[in-house]
Write an enzyme that holds these catalytic residues in place. Structure first.
Site, PDB file in Angstrom:
ATOM      1  N   HIS A  30     -96.943  37.094 -69.738  1.00 32.33           N
ATOM      2  CA  HIS A  30     -97.783  36.681 -70.870  1.00 32.33           C
ATOM      3  C   HIS A  30     -96.969  35.970 -71.947  1.00 32.33           C
ATOM      4  O   HIS A  30     -97.416  35.852 -73.086  1.00 32.33           O
ATOM      5  CB  HIS A  30     -98.501  37.902 -71.453  1.00 32.33           C
ATOM      6  CG  HIS A  30     -99.399  38.564 -70.450  1.00 32.33           C
ATOM      7  ND1 HIS A  30    -100.602  38.016 -70.055  1.00 32.33           N
ATOM      8  CD2 HIS A  30     -99.232  39.693 -69.715  1.00 32.33           C
ATOM      9  CE1 HIS A  30    -101.155  38.803 -69.143  1.00 32.33           C
ATOM     10  NE2 HIS A  30    -100.338  39.825 -68.913  1.00 32.33           N
ATOM     11  N   ARG A  65     -68.331  54.087 -90.270  1.00 30.88           N
ATOM     12  CA  ARG A  65     -69.599  54.003 -91.005  1.00 30.88           C
ATOM     13  C   ARG A  65     -69.985  52.559 -91.316  1.00 30.88           C
ATOM     14  O   ARG A  65     -71.132  52.284 -91.633  1.00 30.88           O
ATOM     15  CB  ARG A  65     -69.476  54.780 -92.319  1.00 30.88           C
ATOM     16  CG  ARG A  65     -69.288  56.266 -92.123  1.00 30.88           C
ATOM     17  CD  ARG A  65     -68.816  56.940 -93.396  1.00 30.88           C
ATOM     18  NE  ARG A  65     -69.793  56.908 -94.456  1.00 30.88           N
ATOM     19  CZ  ARG A  65     -70.672  57.869 -94.707  1.00 30.88           C
ATOM     20  NH1 ARG A  65     -70.703  58.939 -93.963  1.00 30.88           N
ATOM     21  NH2 ARG A  65     -71.527  57.769 -95.710  1.00 30.88           N
ATOM     22  N   ASN A  92     -71.086  55.697-103.500  1.00 30.70           N
ATOM     23  CA  ASN A  92     -71.870  55.390-102.312  1.00 30.70           C
ATOM     24  C   ASN A  92     -73.327  55.497-102.734  1.00 30.70           C
ATOM     25  O   ASN A  92     -73.770  56.578-103.118  1.00 30.70           O
ATOM     26  CB  ASN A  92     -71.523  56.413-101.212  1.00 30.70           C
ATOM     27  CG  ASN A  92     -72.370  56.252 -99.970  1.00 30.70           C
ATOM     28  OD1 ASN A  92     -73.166  55.330 -99.870  1.00 30.70           O
ATOM     29  ND2 ASN A  92     -72.205  57.161 -99.024  1.00 30.70           N
ATOM     30  N   GLY A  93     -74.056  54.386-102.727  1.00 32.64           N
ATOM     31  CA  GLY A  93     -75.454  54.459-103.149  1.00 32.64           C
ATOM     32  C   GLY A  93     -75.883  53.178-103.839  1.00 32.64           C
ATOM     33  O   GLY A  93     -75.175  52.173-103.810  1.00 32.64           O
ATOM     34  N   LYS A 141     -72.715  52.698 -88.966  1.00 29.91           N
ATOM     35  CA  LYS A 141     -73.068  53.817 -88.092  1.00 29.91           C
ATOM     36  C   LYS A 141     -74.281  54.558 -88.622  1.00 29.91           C
ATOM     37  O   LYS A 141     -75.156  54.971 -87.882  1.00 29.91           O
ATOM     38  CB  LYS A 141     -71.867  54.760 -87.977  1.00 29.91           C
ATOM     39  CG  LYS A 141     -72.092  55.940 -87.046  1.00 29.91           C
ATOM     40  CD  LYS A 141     -72.274  55.484 -85.615  1.00 29.91           C
ATOM     41  CE  LYS A 141     -72.535  56.615 -84.664  1.00 29.91           C
ATOM     42  NZ  LYS A 141     -73.054  56.108 -83.374  1.00 29.91           N
ATOM     43  N   LYS A 186     -78.322  47.693 -76.897  1.00 24.44           N
ATOM     44  CA  LYS A 186     -76.864  47.856 -76.756  1.00 24.44           C
ATOM     45  C   LYS A 186     -76.193  46.497 -76.634  1.00 24.44           C
ATOM     46  O   LYS A 186     -75.187  46.231 -77.275  1.00 24.44           O
ATOM     47  CB  LYS A 186     -76.497  48.693 -75.521  1.00 24.44           C
ATOM     48  CG  LYS A 186     -76.799  50.169 -75.562  1.00 24.44           C
ATOM     49  CD  LYS A 186     -75.883  50.988 -76.435  1.00 24.44           C
ATOM     50  CE  LYS A 186     -76.400  51.092 -77.837  1.00 24.44           C
ATOM     51  NZ  LYS A 186     -77.311  52.115 -78.191  1.00 24.44           N
ATOM     52  N   GLU A 225     -76.261  44.515 -79.997  1.00 15.97           N
ATOM     53  CA  GLU A 225     -75.472  44.978 -81.130  1.00 15.97           C
ATOM     54  C   GLU A 225     -73.971  44.846 -80.908  1.00 15.97           C
ATOM     55  O   GLU A 225     -73.248  44.614 -81.865  1.00 15.97           O
ATOM     56  CB  GLU A 225     -75.878  46.380 -81.590  1.00 15.97           C
ATOM     57  CG  GLU A 225     -75.628  47.528 -80.656  1.00 15.97           C
ATOM     58  CD  GLU A 225     -76.064  48.868 -81.282  1.00 15.97           C
ATOM     59  OE1 GLU A 225     -76.368  49.783 -80.520  1.00 15.97           O
ATOM     60  OE2 GLU A 225     -76.084  48.996 -82.527  1.00 15.97           O
ATOM     61  N   CYS A 232     -71.212  53.192 -97.444  1.00 10.85           N
ATOM     62  CA  CYS A 232     -69.810  53.267 -97.861  1.00 10.85           C
ATOM     63  C   CYS A 232     -69.232  54.629 -97.521  1.00 10.85           C
ATOM     64  O   CYS A 232     -69.964  55.568 -97.211  1.00 10.85           O
ATOM     65  CB  CYS A 232     -69.719  53.076 -99.360  1.00 10.85           C
ATOM     66  SG  CYS A 232     -70.677  51.698 -99.988  1.00 10.85           S
ATOM     67  N   GLU A 234     -83.449  49.973 -74.554  1.00  9.87           N
ATOM     68  CA  GLU A 234     -82.172  50.505 -75.020  1.00  9.87           C
ATOM     69  C   GLU A 234     -81.006  49.643 -74.504  1.00  9.87           C
ATOM     70  O   GLU A 234     -80.052  49.384 -75.235  1.00  9.87           O
ATOM     71  CB  GLU A 234     -82.036  51.976 -74.571  1.00  9.87           C
ATOM     72  CG  GLU A 234     -80.721  52.645 -74.899  1.00  9.87           C
ATOM     73  CD  GLU A 234     -80.370  52.704 -76.389  1.00  9.87           C
ATOM     74  OE1 GLU A 234     -81.225  52.394 -77.241  1.00  9.87           O
ATOM     75  OE2 GLU A 234     -79.207  53.026 -76.684  1.00  9.87           O
ATOM     76  N   TRP A 287     -69.526  48.842 -98.210  1.00  9.55           N
ATOM     77  CA  TRP A 287     -70.427  47.987 -97.426  1.00  9.55           C
ATOM     78  C   TRP A 287     -71.307  47.283 -98.441  1.00  9.55           C
ATOM     79  O   TRP A 287     -72.121  47.919 -99.118  1.00  9.55           O
ATOM     80  CB  TRP A 287     -71.250  48.857 -96.488  1.00  9.55           C
ATOM     81  CG  TRP A 287     -72.040  48.122 -95.448  1.00  9.55           C
ATOM     82  CD1 TRP A 287     -71.591  47.698 -94.231  1.00  9.55           C
ATOM     83  CD2 TRP A 287     -73.417  47.742 -95.517  1.00  9.55           C
ATOM     84  NE1 TRP A 287     -72.608  47.079 -93.551  1.00  9.55           N
ATOM     85  CE2 TRP A 287     -73.741  47.089 -94.315  1.00  9.55           C
ATOM     86  CE3 TRP A 287     -74.410  47.884 -96.479  1.00  9.55           C
ATOM     87  CZ2 TRP A 287     -75.002  46.579 -94.042  1.00  9.55           C
ATOM     88  CZ3 TRP A 287     -75.680  47.374 -96.221  1.00  9.55           C
ATOM     89  CH2 TRP A 287     -75.962  46.739 -95.005  1.00  9.55           C
TER      90      TRP A 287
HETATM   91  O1  M6R Z   1     -78.273  58.195 -87.044  1.00 11.86           O
HETATM   92  P1  M6R Z   1     -79.587  57.700 -86.523  1.00 11.86           P
HETATM   93  O2  M6R Z   1     -79.890  58.140 -85.146  1.00 11.86           O
HETATM   94  O3  M6R Z   1     -80.719  58.000 -87.472  1.00 11.86           O
HETATM   95  O4  M6R Z   1     -79.422  56.124 -86.488  1.00 11.86           O
HETATM   96  C1  M6R Z   1     -80.491  55.302 -86.166  1.00 11.86           C
HETATM   97  C2  M6R Z   1     -80.027  53.900 -85.854  1.00 11.86           C
HETATM   98  O5  M6R Z   1     -79.414  53.319 -86.968  1.00 11.86           O
HETATM   99  C3  M6R Z   1     -79.050  53.866 -84.687  1.00 11.86           C
HETATM  100  O6  M6R Z   1     -79.592  54.453 -83.553  1.00 11.86           O
HETATM  101  C4  M6R Z   1     -78.654  52.415 -84.354  1.00 11.86           C
HETATM  102  O7  M6R Z   1     -79.755  51.733 -83.841  1.00 11.86           O
HETATM  103  C5  M6R Z   1     -77.475  52.426 -83.391  1.00 11.86           C
HETATM  104  N1  M6R Z   1     -76.465  51.531 -83.845  1.00 11.86           N
HETATM  105  C6  M6R Z   1     -77.846  52.043 -82.013  1.00 11.86           C
HETATM  106  O8  M6R Z   1     -76.782  52.013 -81.145  1.00 11.86           O
END
Ligand code: M6R
Length: 626
Positions: A522, A39, A113-114, A621, A503, A506, A14, A499, A87
């Site tokens: 395999h 966030r 937040n928590g 985020k 991308k 997500e 949040c 990676e 959130w």
């Molecule tokens: O802030 P951080 O690098 O610790 O975040 C880790 C992951 O949550 C972050 O890399 C997430 O996988 C991204 N959305 C990837 O694009």
């Protein structure tokens, strides 16, 4: 080694903002919420307080834009307020569960937040004494606890009431509370979830992170674990320890980027902007890093003899940062000859580690606030290991709690999908590996210099890839009717494939599976049928020929092959349906350059599927829950 605060169990993604002062509160609160949108959230709300203490609450499920619409009828004269993006964790996203939450009397309003882990016991207890609840959230109990404490042992002091409420709670929190009993005051508390404060001639501010304050001031106070703060309209901020003794010198730091860095500029979305910013970010990170004795990493501050004695490294991270960790291991093992274990933090925290006096833990976290990663660092600290952080966010919890820090200086990353932080973190990992290699004598200074000079070419190589965005736009057509896709690579390119797949998943919600190319036969090869998109990362490298064999295997089964290859690679060109060309680069460096194509490819696929590339569904985020 710095003493560590108790381990946080987790927190929501949040966002909180608060203001009290001379100006109207609402414009700052709404702007602040907009800057915190990245966030991740599903509802938003605001509590405004008039000079006479009258509270006015507006909240709704949905976007900040919807909240702003609902607020348009308000007089806007209030100069104190708190606001929140939620959130959902406890209770579905709904108007009723959105923050703020009030007590029974309606005199106390709280944003949080928590996670309050013992909220059910506390709720039962409060219900037993006549309190009634309007939401399914854990947060609402805070308002009722404050109400109880205020009229009882706190004897009418808001900060004492919040402090006593916090003392009853288990879990994690950043809280901001206003009360009609103390017009103009905002009381904040922190345990486990970040909160920053700022004071100007115009008033006092609170926010979950510095992006919400960066156009207000460059100097912020960081509320530390267990602390409380009282904000007053004059701009005065008093920080208290948990026992309510005053903190003489609160922890402060300077925000090192200007407000425009967190705005979209002329770009269609933040992801496009951040992809384009990669060359400049890496130039900034590399500048001045070569000194007479090798790589300069000022923030590490570990004695050189201790660095030279390191004999085992645990690299811990999540998501994209974990992918950085996979390559960091390659760099460190190759150059510094130190065995590394790379683990995603959520697994690491429930495994046993071998720790000696010479064990180093490297955490990699863009935000510096990822709960699992912080828990790993705390675990390793408690076991006696030194911890260093590679992070993008100045003053983040990871940076403050570590023995050393490498700031990647990529500037604020707003899009949820990490792009510029990924490549900058890779460069930082390479710098760290060179630093370690020189320190323990594995690499002579001359070779360190050669590698550093090679690295100086990265920005230009990325610029060339950026100029070929059209190739990704065209290749995105391969995914038009796809339900799933495969990403293949060998060696360092296996991580680029991972990676790229992350991308794509997500931001486009299209399933993508990454596999080491040689492992594909395999199992995953069974997925391949005519037209099935397979991205093969096959730049010039010692394993190129092997990867081409795998490319042939999927091609023979009718796959639609999107090949990432080096300029002039005719063999690959003949086999591929779509080509993403990269300039020649040393093998170790190729992941930093090649991934830019896959970032752009994912973005184009997502746009074609009508997705919001900056705010993908369900994602936040900064993942501050375990
Ligand atoms: O802030 P951080 O690098 O610790 O975040 C880790 C992951 O949550 C972050 O890399 C997430 O996988 C991204 N959305 C990837 O694009």
């Amino acid at each position: 080694m710095r003493a560590l605060a108790g381990a946080a169990k987790g927190a929501r993604m949040c966002g909180i903002v608060g203001y009290t002062g001379k100006r109207q509160a609402l414009p700052f609160l709404l702007d602040g919420l907009r800057t915190l949108e990245y966030r991740g959230y599903d509802s938003a709300g605001v509590e405004l307080e008039a000079d006479d203490g009258e509270l006015a609450e507006v909240k709704c499920r949905g976007r900040v834009a919807a909240l702003a619409e609902l607020c348009s009828g308000l007089p806007g004269t209030q100069t104190t307020g708190i606001a929140h993006t939620r959130w959902a964790t406890h209770g579905e996203p709904s108007d009723a569960n959105a923050h703020p939450h009030r007590d029974c009397s309606g005199r106390f309003a709280v944003v949080h937040n928590g996670i309050i882990e013992n909220y059910q016991e506390l709720k039962a207890e409060l219900e037993g004494t006549g309190h009634s609840f309007k939401s399914e959230t854990d947060t609402e109990i805070i308002a009722h606890l404050v109400e109880e404490a205020f009229r009882g042992p706190a004897k009418g002091s808001l900060e004492t009431a919040v402090g006593l409420a916090a003392a009853r709670m288990q879990g994690s929190w950043a809280i901001a509370c206003v009360s009609s009993e103390e017009p103009g005051a905002i009381v904040c508390a922190r345990k486990g979830s970040p909160l920053v404060l700022a004071s100007t001639d115009e008033g006092a501010y609170a926010a979950s992170d510095v992006t919400a304050l960066s156009n207000i001031t460059s100097r912020v106070i960081n509320l530390e674990e267990g602390q409380l703060a009282r904000l007053e309209p004059s701009g005065k901020i008093t920080v208290y320890n948990a026992d309510l003794s005053v903190v003489a010198e609160p922890d402060g730091f300077t925000i090192d980027w200007d407000a425009s860095a967190a705005t979209i500029g002329g770009y269609p979305d933040f992801m496009a902007k951040e992809i384009a910013e990669q060359p400049a970010a890496i130039e900034r990170l590399l500048e001045g890093r070569l000194g007479p004795d090798g790589i300069v990493l000022d923030g590490l501050s570990l004695p050189l003899d201790e660095v030279a004695a390191i004999d085992r490294i645990y690299i811990v991270a999540c998501g994209t940062s974990w992918h950085v960790g996979l390559l960091a291991r390659t760099y460190i093992e190759r150059w510094a000859n130190i065995p590394c274990v790379v683990e995603c933090a959520s697994e690491f925290n429930y495994e046993e580690q071998l720790v000696s006096d010479h064990t180093l833990c490297v955490i990699i976290t863009q935000s510096g606030e990822t709960a699992d990663t912080l828990a790993s660092a705390r675990k390793m600290h408690a076991r006696g290991a030194k911890v260093i952080a590679i992070t993008n966010v100045l003053g983040s919890t990871a940076a403050r709690e570590s023995d050393g820090v490498i700031y990647v200086q990529a500037g604020p990353e707003i899009a949820v999908a990490s792009t510029k932080a990924y490549t900058a973190q890779l460069v930082a990992a390479a710098l760290l590996a060179l630093f370690l290699a020189k320190a323990n004598g594995s690499m002579p200074l001359r070779v360190v210099r050669d590698h550093y000079r090679e690295m100086l070419r990265i920005p230009e190589l990325i610029r060339i890839v950026l100029s070929r965005a059209w190739q990704d736009e065209v290749a995105a057509r391969a995914f038009t009717d796809a339900q799933s896709s495969l990403f293949l690579g060998r060696g360092v390119s296996a991580t680029t494939a991972r990676e790229g797949a992350l991308k794509l998943k997500e931001i486009s919600y299209l399933h993508a599976e990454a596999y080491p190319a040689g492992e594909m036969k395999h199992g995953p090869i069974a997925l391949v049928e005519p037209g099935y998109p397979v991205v093969v990362v096959v730049p010039e490298s010692p394993v190129r020929d092997k990867t081409i064999s795998n490319l042939r295997e999927v091609d023979a089964r009718g796959a639609c092959v999107i090949a990432l290859a080096t300029n002039g690679d005719v063999r690959v060109a003949q086999l591929a349906d779509y080509l993403l060309l990269v300039p020649p680069a040393p093998e170790w460096m190729s992941p930093i350059v090649d991934v830019v194509h896959l970032q752009m490819l994912a973005r184009y696929v997502a746009l074609a599927r009508g997705c919001d590339v900056d705010k993908p569904r369900n994602l936040a985020k900064s993942v501050t829950v375990e």
